[in-house]
Write a protein that holds these residues in place. Structure first.
Motif, PDB file in Angstrom:
ATOM      1  N   ARG A  87      21.199  47.694 -79.504  1.00 27.66           N
ATOM      2  CA  ARG A  87      20.906  46.847 -80.660  1.00 27.66           C
ATOM      3  C   ARG A  87      20.454  47.702 -81.851  1.00 27.66           C
ATOM      4  O   ARG A  87      20.789  47.423 -82.996  1.00 27.66           O
ATOM      5  N   MET A  88      19.710  48.778 -81.554  1.00 23.31           N
ATOM      6  CA  MET A  88      19.268  49.669 -82.630  1.00 23.31           C
ATOM      7  C   MET A  88      20.460  50.295 -83.340  1.00 23.31           C
ATOM      8  O   MET A  88      20.442  50.466 -84.564  1.00 23.31           O
ATOM      9  N   GLU A  91      21.795  47.765 -85.658  1.00 23.64           N
ATOM     10  CA  GLU A  91      20.919  47.544 -86.808  1.00 23.64           C
ATOM     11  C   GLU A  91      20.974  48.711 -87.793  1.00 23.64           C
ATOM     12  O   GLU A  91      21.045  48.500 -89.004  1.00 23.64           O
ATOM     13  N   ARG A  94      24.216  48.596 -89.494  1.00 22.86           N
ATOM     14  CA  ARG A  94      24.490  47.250 -90.026  1.00 22.86           C
ATOM     15  C   ARG A  94      25.757  46.644 -89.434  1.00 22.86           C
ATOM     16  O   ARG A  94      26.425  45.817 -90.064  1.00 22.86           O
ATOM     17  N   TYR A  96      25.841  44.619 -87.163  1.00 22.00           N
ATOM     18  CA  TYR A  96      25.626  43.205 -86.844  1.00 22.00           C
ATOM     19  C   TYR A  96      26.279  42.302 -87.887  1.00 22.00           C
ATOM     20  O   TYR A  96      26.493  41.131 -87.645  1.00 22.00           O
TER      21      TYR A  96
END
Length: 113
Positions: A87-88, A91, A94, A96
């Protein structure tokens, strides 16, 4: 790298385990391509990353390439069960904003409705 491919409600669910890195992306891509060529009626996919504990830029790049291929064929792809470390990567880059990310495979499948 283990990749398990199955069909749920007409949607391809691709379960990936272990790390998705430069050392494993070829195996992921080969197994995904082999399965998708055998299941030509499947247009939409969920990539289940519940068992992926690490991802690098090569892993993310491969997911983007797979998304591009799927959308060029008229389908769509969603990500499910994104863990803390991968997930990092999403993030920081970007990414996501590029993918639709869901908490579970079931939620991702419902996202196609």
């Amino acid at each position: 790298m283990l990749v398990n491919c199955e069909k749920q409600d007409g949607i391809g669910v691709i379960q990936v385990s272990k790390a998705l890195t430069a050392a494993t992306v070829d195996a992921f891509r080969d197994q995904f391509n082999h399965w998708s060529m055998a299941e030509t009626e499947v247009k939409n996919y969920v990539i289940d990353l519940a068992e992926v504990d690490f991802m690098d830029s090569a892993g993310l790049g491969t997911l983007i390439a797979v998304l591009k291929r799927i959308t060029e064929q008229g389908g769509d792809m969603k990500i499910a069960n994104l863990q803390k470390k991968p997930r990092m990567v999403f993030e920081i880059t970007r990414a996501y904003k590029v993918f639709e990310i869901y908490e579970s495979v079931e939620d991702a499948i419902k996202g196609f409705e």
